[in-house]
Design a protein around this motif. Structure first.
Motif, PDB file in Angstrom:
ATOM      1  N   LYS A   1     106.354  18.533  80.018  1.00 21.54           N
ATOM      2  CA  LYS A   1     105.879  17.631  78.979  1.00 21.54           C
ATOM      3  C   LYS A   1     105.471  16.276  79.527  1.00 21.54           C
ATOM      4  CE  LYS A   1     108.903  15.711  76.226  1.00 21.54           C
ATOM      5  NZ  LYS A   1     109.980  15.537  75.220  1.00 21.54           N
ATOM      6  N   ASN A   2     105.916  15.933  80.754  1.00 23.02           N
ATOM      7  CA  ASN A   2     105.582  14.631  81.319  1.00 23.02           C
ATOM      8  C   ASN A   2     104.080  14.522  81.537  1.00 23.02           C
ATOM      9  OD1 ASN A   2     108.272  13.847  81.405  1.00 23.02           O
ATOM     10  ND2 ASN A   2     108.595  14.670  83.459  1.00 23.02           N
ATOM     11  N   GLY A   3     103.483  13.523  80.942  1.00 24.24           N
ATOM     12  CA  GLY A   3     102.043  13.320  81.078  1.00 24.24           C
ATOM     13  C   GLY A   3     101.209  14.201  80.179  1.00 24.24           C
ATOM     14  N   ASN A   4     101.851  15.026  79.337  1.00 23.97           N
ATOM     15  CA  ASN A   4     101.102  15.896  78.424  1.00 23.97           C
ATOM     16  C   ASN A   4     100.748  15.107  77.158  1.00 23.97           C
ATOM     17  OD1 ASN A   4      99.969  18.319  77.413  1.00 23.97           O
ATOM     18  ND2 ASN A   4     101.838  18.748  76.273  1.00 23.97           N
ATOM     19  N   ASN A   5      99.826  14.163  77.313  1.00 21.56           N
ATOM     20  CA  ASN A   5      99.418  13.302  76.207  1.00 21.56           C
ATOM     21  C   ASN A   5      98.246  13.936  75.461  1.00 21.56           C
ATOM     22  OD1 ASN A   5     101.302  11.535  77.291  1.00 21.56           O
ATOM     23  ND2 ASN A   5      99.769  10.406  78.445  1.00 21.56           N
ATOM     24  N   GLN A   6      98.180  13.684  74.156  1.00 20.34           N
ATOM     25  CA  GLN A   6      97.121  14.276  73.338  1.00 20.34           C
ATOM     26  C   GLN A   6      96.726  13.317  72.213  1.00 20.34           C
ATOM     27  OE1 GLN A   6      98.209  17.748  71.128  1.00 20.34           O
ATOM     28  NE2 GLN A   6      96.101  18.308  70.621  1.00 20.34           N
TER      29      GLN A   6
ATOM     30  N   SER B   1     100.406   0.695  69.523  1.00 19.28           N
ATOM     31  CA  SER B   1      99.514   0.470  70.660  1.00 19.28           C
ATOM     32  C   SER B   1      98.757   1.728  71.062  1.00 19.28           C
ATOM     33  CB  SER B   1     100.310  -0.052  71.859  1.00 19.28           C
ATOM     34  OG  SER B   1     101.369   0.833  72.198  1.00 19.28           O
ATOM     35  N   ASP B   2      99.188   2.889  70.586  1.00 20.06           N
ATOM     36  CA  ASP B   2      98.505   4.151  70.899  1.00 20.06           C
ATOM     37  C   ASP B   2      97.573   4.595  69.778  1.00 20.06           C
ATOM     38  OD1 ASP B   2      99.720   4.422  73.360  1.00 20.06           O
ATOM     39  OD2 ASP B   2     101.453   5.504  72.563  1.00 20.06           O
ATOM     40  N   MET B   3      97.363   3.734  68.798  1.00 23.46           N
ATOM     41  CA  MET B   3      96.495   4.079  67.673  1.00 23.46           C
ATOM     42  C   MET B   3      95.157   3.367  67.798  1.00 23.46           C
ATOM     43  SD  MET B   3      97.169   3.575  63.599  1.00 23.46           S
ATOM     44  CE  MET B   3      96.762   1.835  63.706  1.00 23.46           C
ATOM     45  N   ASP B   4      94.080   4.091  67.573  1.00 26.64           N
ATOM     46  CA  ASP B   4      92.722   3.532  67.601  1.00 26.64           C
ATOM     47  C   ASP B   4      92.218   3.450  66.159  1.00 26.64           C
ATOM     48  OD1 ASP B   4      90.025   2.932  67.894  1.00 26.64           O
ATOM     49  OD2 ASP B   4      89.812   4.137  69.717  1.00 26.64           O
ATOM     50  N   ALA B   5      92.174   2.247  65.629  1.00 30.02           N
ATOM     51  CA  ALA B   5      91.779   2.069  64.227  1.00 30.02           C
ATOM     52  C   ALA B   5      90.306   2.405  64.009  1.00 30.02           C
ATOM     53  CB  ALA B   5      92.066   0.631  63.794  1.00 30.02           C
ATOM     54  N   ARG B   6      89.469   2.204  65.026  1.00 31.76           N
ATOM     55  CA  ARG B   6      88.032   2.456  64.851  1.00 31.76           C
ATOM     56  C   ARG B   6      87.750   3.948  64.671  1.00 31.76           C
ATOM     57  NH1 ARG B   6      83.646   3.868  67.801  1.00 31.76           N
ATOM     58  NH2 ARG B   6      84.902   4.146  69.676  1.00 31.76           N
ATOM     59  N   THR B   7      88.399   4.774  65.490  1.00 31.00           N
ATOM     60  CA  THR B   7      88.152   6.218  65.416  1.00 31.00           C
ATOM     61  C   THR B   7      89.222   6.956  64.606  1.00 31.00           C
ATOM     62  OG1 THR B   7      89.368   6.555  67.484  1.00 31.00           O
ATOM     63  CG2 THR B   7      86.985   6.221  67.638  1.00 31.00           C
ATOM     64  N   ARG B   8      90.248   6.206  64.166  1.00 33.91           N
ATOM     65  CA  ARG B   8      91.363   6.810  63.419  1.00 33.91           C
ATOM     66  C   ARG B   8      92.014   7.939  64.202  1.00 33.91           C
ATOM     67  NH1 ARG B   8      89.428   6.971  57.040  1.00 33.91           N
ATOM     68  NH2 ARG B   8      88.710   4.802  56.936  1.00 33.91           N
ATOM     69  N   MET B   9      92.317   7.647  65.448  1.00 31.23           N
ATOM     70  CA  MET B   9      92.962   8.607  66.331  1.00 31.23           C
ATOM     71  C   MET B   9      94.304   8.042  66.791  1.00 31.23           C
ATOM     72  SD  MET B   9      90.778  11.156  66.571  1.00 31.23           S
ATOM     73  CE  MET B   9      91.199  12.064  68.051  1.00 31.23           C
ATOM     74  N   LEU B  10      95.256   8.937  67.036  1.00 30.25           N
ATOM     75  CA  LEU B  10      96.578   8.556  67.502  1.00 30.25           C
ATOM     76  C   LEU B  10      96.897   9.331  68.772  1.00 30.25           C
ATOM     77  CD1 LEU B  10      99.350   7.124  67.044  1.00 30.25           C
ATOM     78  CD2 LEU B  10     100.061   9.169  65.781  1.00 30.25           C
ATOM     79  N   LEU B  11      97.382   8.608  69.785  1.00 30.54           N
ATOM     80  CA  LEU B  11      97.777   9.243  71.042  1.00 30.54           C
ATOM     81  C   LEU B  11      99.254   9.608  70.983  1.00 30.54           C
ATOM     82  CD1 LEU B  11      97.057   9.959  74.019  1.00 30.54           C
ATOM     83  CD2 LEU B  11      97.906   7.681  74.629  1.00 30.54           C
ATOM     84  N   ILE B  12      99.558  10.896  71.175  1.00 31.37           N
ATOM     85  CA  ILE B  12     100.944  11.364  71.239  1.00 31.37           C
ATOM     86  C   ILE B  12     101.294  11.533  72.709  1.00 31.37           C
ATOM     87  CG2 ILE B  12     102.587  13.132  70.522  1.00 31.37           C
ATOM     88  CD1 ILE B  12     100.742  13.864  68.268  1.00 31.37           C
ATOM     89  N   ARG B  13     102.316  10.819  73.164  1.00 33.15           N
ATOM     90  CA  ARG B  13     102.688  10.843  74.585  1.00 33.15           C
ATOM     91  C   ARG B  13     103.743  11.918  74.864  1.00 33.15           C
ATOM     92  NH1 ARG B  13     100.862   6.490  77.420  1.00 33.15           N
ATOM     93  NH2 ARG B  13      99.972   4.779  76.194  1.00 33.15           N
ATOM     94  N   ASP B  14     103.605  12.533  76.040  1.00 29.15           N
ATOM     95  CA  ASP B  14     104.588  13.519  76.529  1.00 29.15           C
ATOM     96  C   ASP B  14     104.894  14.576  75.478  1.00 29.15           C
ATOM     97  OD1 ASP B  14     104.723  12.101  78.899  1.00 29.15           O
ATOM     98  OD2 ASP B  14     106.404  10.880  78.247  1.00 29.15           O
ATOM     99  N   ARG B  15     103.847  15.208  74.981  1.00 32.88           N
ATOM    100  CA  ARG B  15     104.035  16.224  73.949  1.00 32.88           C
ATOM    101  C   ARG B  15     104.738  17.444  74.529  1.00 32.88           C
ATOM    102  NH1 ARG B  15      99.749  17.362  69.061  1.00 32.88           N
ATOM    103  NH2 ARG B  15     101.435  17.285  67.529  1.00 32.88           N
TER     104      ARG B  15
END
Length: 396
Positions: free
Chosen positions: A239-244, A219-233
């Motif tokens: 680290k809470n909310g440090n998404n990238q 659910s955190d992957m965008d197939a159109r832009t080929r991007m992945l969201l990493i949560r709480d890095r």
């Protein structure tokens, strides 16, 4: 002046009014109330903040550790794995030590004992830092009369003794042969449930941590832009909310997007994780695989080092690499970067080729980078390079 009142419950309430200050406490016994009132009046006379009876009864360093943990949990910042492990270690070694006895000499002896057990200079420095954190918290938050100066003196002494200092940074990079052997080993094992070979390729391709890989979601992957969201890095502050968001590309020799597409084709359940496996199990399998293949001194986290170094060797700048690895500045990023000296030849040839192409004057004028932002998920710098190769005249 202290006033004592017996309550209907049988307890005693004591009220102290002195020099414009007012404090009150409730005790089961009158003698306890009298002792607290006497000490409170002395604290006010010395210009100190009166200490609550519950806090004043704390005598050992272990009780201060428990106090710190309780306070942090109350504000929603309970210690995470690394800090919890360090505090647990301090509880075992210094928990029974009286607060007044925790002086410079006792801390130096603690440092020597830890070093004898195998703790390195960096680890021991972190341990001493946590001791200071606990004492400073008790003094600042609760007004306990504890001093942090002995901790600073003990750190200086341990540093002079060579027991505290900077750690030896790892520069271990897996060779391509080691990676190939590991991947083949796991792919050929029919009893291996987790696709460790695929996870190894993905780790080098994305420079992600072991736990981040096993928590990545569809659910955190965008197939159109080929991007992945990493949560709480992971972050040294919070680290809470440090998404990238990171790109899934093939800049390191392994194609992260192709791996994800393969995982999607084999998806057989409703688990939202791309790699639905326990990260500790993956780490254990990796260590056993290295032992089976007689590969020494290789950790799974070294794959993150390898991926980061390959990004630099591919020609990416510090700022671009940080967008993938999540590091905030070059100082943090540098310890994960281990460029191979032989790669300098490749980087030089790439720079000369780029200069010959720029002489045509086409790539610089042809297309602004902005046109290709987020289009098809292709890196805009690479796209401009590709157009320059196809449209520009051949370099001599």
């Amino acid at each position: 002046m202290a006033t004592y009142t017996k309550l209907s419950s049988g307890s005693w309430r004591v009220q102290v009014r002195r020099k414009g200050r007012y404090v009150s406490e409730t005790f089961l016994r009158r003698d306890d109330a009298r002792r607290w009132a006497t000490e409170t009046e002395r604290q006010v006379d010395r210009g100190e903040t009166p200490t609550k009876s519950r806090i004043a009864r704390l005598k050992t360093f272990g009780e201060l550790i428990d106090l710190h943990i309780d306070d942090m949990c109350d504000v929603g910042k309970s210690p995470r794995r690394s800090k919890a492990a360090a505090l647990d270690m301090l509880q075992r070694h210094l928990g029974k030590c009286n607060i007044a006895a925790l002086d410079r000499e006792r801390l130096i002896r603690f440092g020597r004992d830890r070093a004898a057990q195998g703790a390195g200079p960096m680890t021991l420095g972190i341990d001493i830092g946590f001791v200071k954190l606990i004492l400073a918290h008790a003094a600042a938050v609760h007004g306990l009369p504890v001093k942090v100066e002995p901790v600073d003196l003990a750190r200086i002494a341990l540093k002079r003794l060579g027991l505290v200092g900077k750690g030896n940074q790892r520069d271990r990079r897996p060779t391509q042969d080691e990676l190939d052997r590991l991947i083949a080993h796991f792919d050929a094992n029919p009893r291996q449930i987790a696709p460790v070979g695929q996870i190894i390729r993905f780790a080098v391709a994305t420079a992600m941590r072991q736990e981040e890989i096993c928590k990545a979601r569809w659910s955190d992957m965008d197939a159109r832009t080929r991007m992945l969201l990493i949560r709480d890095r992971k972050d040294p502050r919070n680290k809470n909310g440090n998404n990238q968001r990171i790109p899934l590309f093939a800049a390191t020799g392994y194609d992260a997007w192709a791996i994800v597409e393969d995982r999607l084709a084999k998806r057989s359940n409703d688990d939202d994780r791309i790699f639905p496996f326990n990260h500790r199990s993956v780490g254990t399998a990796f260590r056993l695989g290295c032992a089976d293949l007689d590969i020494h001194d290789l950790h799974f986290h070294d794959l993150r080092h390898e991926g980061t170094s390959r990004l630099f060797e591919a020609g990416f700048t510090i700022e671009q690499v940080a967008l993938v690895t999540g590091h905030k500045d070059w100082k943090m990023l540098r310890r994960y970067t281990h460029l191979k000296p032989e790669m300098l030849h490749t980087i030089q040839r790439r720079g000369q080729r780029s200069w010959r192409l720029r002489l045509t004057g086409i790539s610089a004028r042809l297309l602004p980078c902005k046109v290709f932002e987020n289009e098809r998920g292709i890196d805009r710098v690479h796209l401009l390079w590709e157009i320059a190769l196809h449209i520009g005249p051949k370099a001599p």
